[in-house]
Motif scaffolding. Sequence first.
Motif, mmCIF file in Angstrom:
data_model
loop_
_atom_site.group_PDB
_atom_site.id
_atom_site.type_symbol
_atom_site.label_atom_id
_atom_site.label_comp_id
_atom_site.label_asym_id
_atom_site.label_seq_id
_atom_site.Cartn_x
_atom_site.Cartn_y
_atom_site.Cartn_z
ATOM 1 N N TRP A 128 0.850 -1.197 0.000
ATOM 2 C CA TRP A 128 0.000 0.000 0.000
ATOM 3 C C TRP A 128 0.882 1.242 0.000
ATOM 4 O O TRP A 128 2.096 1.163 0.186
ATOM 5 C CB TRP A 128 -0.920 0.001 1.227
ATOM 6 N N GLU A 129 0.235 2.419 -0.196
ATOM 7 C CA GLU A 129 0.951 3.684 -0.210
ATOM 8 C C GLU A 129 0.797 4.388 1.136
ATOM 9 O O GLU A 129 -0.081 4.078 1.934
ATOM 10 C CB GLU A 129 0.406 4.593 -1.326
ATOM 11 N N ASN A 130 1.675 5.400 1.368
ATOM 12 C CA ASN A 130 1.553 6.225 2.573
ATOM 13 C C ASN A 130 0.250 7.027 2.550
ATOM 14 O O ASN A 130 -0.238 7.411 1.478
ATOM 15 C CB ASN A 130 2.726 7.215 2.652
ATOM 16 N N PRO A 131 -0.324 7.292 3.717
ATOM 17 C CA PRO A 131 -1.516 8.163 3.732
ATOM 18 C C PRO A 131 -1.139 9.590 3.305
ATOM 19 O O PRO A 131 -0.018 10.056 3.541
ATOM 20 C CB PRO A 131 -1.980 8.104 5.184
ATOM 21 N N ILE A 132 -2.120 10.288 2.682
ATOM 22 C CA ILE A 132 -1.855 11.666 2.244
ATOM 23 C C ILE A 132 -1.653 12.573 3.451
ATOM 24 O O ILE A 132 -0.810 13.478 3.445
ATOM 25 C CB ILE A 132 -3.035 12.171 1.384
ATOM 26 N N ASP A 133 -2.401 12.331 4.551
ATOM 27 C CA ASP A 133 -2.321 13.172 5.746
ATOM 28 C C ASP A 133 -1.933 12.286 6.930
ATOM 29 O O ASP A 133 -2.585 11.287 7.214
ATOM 30 C CB ASP A 133 -3.688 13.838 5.998
ATOM 31 N N ASN A 134 -0.830 12.660 7.641
ATOM 32 C CA ASN A 134 -0.406 11.858 8.804
ATOM 33 C C ASN A 134 -1.029 12.346 10.111
ATOM 34 O O ASN A 134 -0.654 11.899 11.187
ATOM 35 C CB ASN A 134 1.112 11.831 8.929
ATOM 36 N N GLY A 135 -1.986 13.331 10.013
ATOM 37 C CA GLY A 135 -2.699 13.808 11.196
ATOM 38 C C GLY A 135 -1.843 14.715 12.072
ATOM 39 O O GLY A 135 -2.186 14.926 13.240
ATOM 40 N N GLY A 136 -0.755 15.213 11.549
ATOM 41 C CA GLY A 136 0.094 16.103 12.328
ATOM 42 C C GLY A 136 1.112 15.379 13.192
ATOM 43 O O GLY A 136 1.846 16.011 13.949
ATOM 44 N N SER A 137 1.209 14.056 13.102
ATOM 45 C CA SER A 137 2.173 13.260 13.868
ATOM 46 C C SER A 137 2.708 12.146 12.970
ATOM 47 O O SER A 137 1.983 11.614 12.123
ATOM 48 C CB SER A 137 1.496 12.662 15.118
ATOM 49 N N GLU A 138 3.961 11.818 13.154
ATOM 50 C CA GLU A 138 4.568 10.801 12.294
ATOM 51 C C GLU A 138 3.862 9.455 12.437
ATOM 52 O O GLU A 138 3.425 9.072 13.524
ATOM 53 C CB GLU A 138 6.051 10.624 12.638
ATOM 54 N N ILE A 139 3.782 8.755 11.295
ATOM 55 C CA ILE A 139 3.186 7.411 11.289
ATOM 56 C C ILE A 139 4.122 6.472 12.064
ATOM 57 O O ILE A 139 5.319 6.372 11.767
ATOM 58 C CB ILE A 139 2.987 6.897 9.854
ATOM 59 N N THR A 140 3.583 5.744 13.051
ATOM 60 C CA THR A 140 4.418 4.826 13.847
ATOM 61 C C THR A 140 4.337 3.388 13.345
ATOM 62 O O THR A 140 5.296 2.637 13.458
ATOM 63 C CB THR A 140 3.973 4.853 15.316
ATOM 64 N N ASN A 141 3.180 3.023 12.781
ATOM 65 C CA ASN A 141 3.036 1.635 12.309
ATOM 66 C C ASN A 141 1.775 1.516 11.485
ATOM 67 O O ASN A 141 0.960 2.456 11.392
ATOM 68 C CB ASN A 141 2.989 0.650 13.479
ATOM 69 N N TYR A 142 1.608 0.301 10.864
ATOM 70 C CA TYR A 142 0.406 -0.002 10.077
ATOM 71 C C TYR A 142 -0.249 -1.257 10.648
ATOM 72 O O TYR A 142 0.412 -2.140 11.195
ATOM 73 C CB TYR A 142 0.759 -0.228 8.599
ATOM 74 N N ILE A 143 -1.584 -1.296 10.482
ATOM 75 C CA ILE A 143 -2.351 -2.459 10.925
ATOM 76 C C ILE A 143 -2.982 -3.089 9.686
ATOM 77 O O ILE A 143 -3.710 -2.412 8.946
ATOM 78 C CB ILE A 143 -3.437 -2.069 11.939
ATOM 79 N N VAL A 144 -2.692 -4.379 9.439
ATOM 80 C CA VAL A 144 -3.219 -5.086 8.270
ATOM 81 C C VAL A 144 -4.154 -6.184 8.763
ATOM 82 O O VAL A 144 -3.800 -6.966 9.656
ATOM 83 C CB VAL A 144 -2.075 -5.696 7.426
ATOM 84 N N GLU A 145 -5.351 -6.282 8.159
ATOM 85 C CA GLU A 145 -6.344 -7.272 8.535
ATOM 86 C C GLU A 145 -6.926 -7.935 7.288
ATOM 87 O O GLU A 145 -6.816 -7.404 6.185
ATOM 88 C CB GLU A 145 -7.475 -6.611 9.333
ATOM 89 N N TYR A 146 -7.529 -9.110 7.495
ATOM 90 C CA TYR A 146 -8.175 -9.816 6.382
ATOM 91 C C TYR A 146 -9.412 -10.545 6.905
ATOM 92 O O TYR A 146 -9.557 -10.797 8.095
ATOM 93 C CB TYR A 146 -7.212 -10.802 5.729
ATOM 94 N N ARG A 147 -10.310 -10.875 5.957
ATOM 95 C CA ARG A 147 -11.485 -11.694 6.278
ATOM 96 C C ARG A 147 -11.940 -12.387 5.006
ATOM 97 O O ARG A 147 -11.664 -11.929 3.883
ATOM 98 C CB ARG A 147 -12.624 -10.842 6.846
ATOM 99 N N GLU A 148 -12.633 -13.533 5.198
ATOM 100 C CA GLU A 148 -13.235 -14.207 4.062
ATOM 101 C C GLU A 148 -14.599 -13.582 3.770
ATOM 102 O O GLU A 148 -15.223 -12.986 4.667
ATOM 103 C CB GLU A 148 -13.366 -15.699 4.350
ATOM 104 N N PRO A 149 -15.089 -13.668 2.510
ATOM 105 C CA PRO A 149 -16.357 -13.007 2.137
ATOM 106 C C PRO A 149 -17.542 -13.423 2.997
ATOM 107 O O PRO A 149 -18.461 -12.630 3.210
ATOM 108 C CB PRO A 149 -16.555 -13.429 0.669
ATOM 109 N N ASN A 150 -17.579 -14.640 3.488
ATOM 110 C CA ASN A 150 -18.720 -15.105 4.281
ATOM 111 C C ASN A 150 -18.568 -14.805 5.767
ATOM 112 O O ASN A 150 -19.337 -15.288 6.584
ATOM 113 C CB ASN A 150 -18.932 -16.607 4.068
#
Length: 592
Positions: A128-150
């Motif tokens: 993925w790409e960096n967010p356009i806006d970091n909310g005024g504070s540096e990005i510390t980490n990313y959270i990745v999740e998944y699920r099946e369609p059902n």
Amino acid sequence: MIISWRPPKDDGGSPIINYIVEKRESKKETWGVVSSGTDHTKIKVPRLQKGCEYIFRVCAENKIGIGAPLDSAPTVAKHMFDPPSPPGKPVVYDITENAATVSWTLPTSDGGSAIIGYILEHSCMVAWENPIDNGGSEITNYIVEYREPNQKGWAIVSSDLTKRLIKAHLIENHEYFFRVCAENKIGPGPVVETKTPILAINPIERPGEPENLHIAEKGKTFVYLKWRRPDYDGGSPNLTYHVERKLKDSDEWERVHKGSIKETHYMVDKCVENKTYQFRVQTKNEAGESGWVTTSEVVVKEDLQKPVLDLKLSGVLIVKAGETIRLEAGLRGKPQPEVTWAKDKDATDLTRLPRVKIETTSDSSKFVLTKSKRSDGGKYVITATNIAEPPGPPTNLKVVDSTKGSITLGWGKPVYDGGAPIIGYVVEVRQKVEGQQPDAGWKRCNVAAQVIHTEFTVTSLDEKQLYEFRVSAQNQVGLGRPAELKEAVSPKEILEPPEIDLDASMRKLVTVRAGCPIRLFAIVRGRPAPKVTWRRVGIDNVIRKGQVDLVDTMAFLVIPNSTRDDSGKYSLTLVNAAGEKAVFVNVRVLGE
């Protein structure tokens, strides 16, 4: 590795007839023979350890003897070629729903050997790409999740990623949605989610089983296995193999190597001679392992094979006077055949002729006659023999131990093995009966298994009976003549008077401080096992607070928390049916 040299400038007045080649590791002082009989000035040196540094030396030999050696410079054993350099950066184009074309440029270096192929690898990654806006504070980490369609709930792939790339471990042939959000010191931001489900497929499948697994050769303690690559590689050329073995009647398979092997052959060594084994092999690639292919049961031993000669000549060999006569024959046979060369019907040993040189290896025999004459013409006969027959009788058969119900026999190997390795012994017993026929009444003692050692204990004997014993050696041809015990014997307990080995520290005055334990000990022997008694020499000869113990052949006396009253002379006495033995130890306790 191949080494070569030039003939010496000075042959000492006699033609060079042989070269002796030796090697040693640079860190060692001992030399090992590579070849002791070659007339070439080039030789291939086998069985070198990759990456190890070696020094080689060559000596020339004429009729007079062996000359001084010529040493090489230290040389590292390695392949003649290097791995190629990386190809150019891959470019992907013509992308469709189920395919893509990948191209690249040639590597800048082929490592000295032509490129024979390329390996193309790929994996399923989430990016993925960096967010356009970091909310005024540096990005510390990313959270990745998944699920099946059902499913409604999301499962976390990772919650502490600092890179914008992760490999997700998913179930093959299942569809998944993914979503990612960035987090700073304030908290997680909004998520971005895939619009359509992604199908997780593994482009590589498990490979097929190895083909044509068979035993190519076996010897005294080894089995050489060979097989072919499977017809189906699962979509991956990176195939390796696992090899295992097990003894007959065992349920446990044993891996015979570390890691995986790439070759389609393997020498399984360190087997036990005359034991029955099974062997199995499986294929492995990135997707997993194949099923096992198993051999039938095989007895590990050296097979016998009659000598076979393959003369590398058809018709008549014609040479001019003064030229060299060269004859060669391929050779096979087990055990290794002995080879002789003769001319016409003359029984003269040709090896003694100064112009003749015969070189015999495990698979060939070469005959060379230099400076030929007209009288050298005629019929040359090569003969290979490895006649095997049953072995001779074992040597020095005797009784080495005895109890009331058993007799232990010992013997030496036969002087003559019959031309084949000894594979075991047969021990037989019979009760002594007057007038009995020489071969009547014998019973085999080792019914369950072959005796491979030169000692055997015969049990369940009656001490009131006289017994006769005999032992026969066996090779792959059959059972040899037995060696018989000179006299009939009865089982009886061997009496040995008691013996005491007192440690050197016990022979002097033993000194300890009050409050510390007194430890006295000695090695004791005797048959039957003697009765052990510790005493303190004095009015009543009693040790009031000592701990007496006997462990195997060690007798101990330990007096904890000693006082000055424990000073004195102590005795150790052994008693059995063969006699009595005693020693004394002086002890002094210092302090209050």
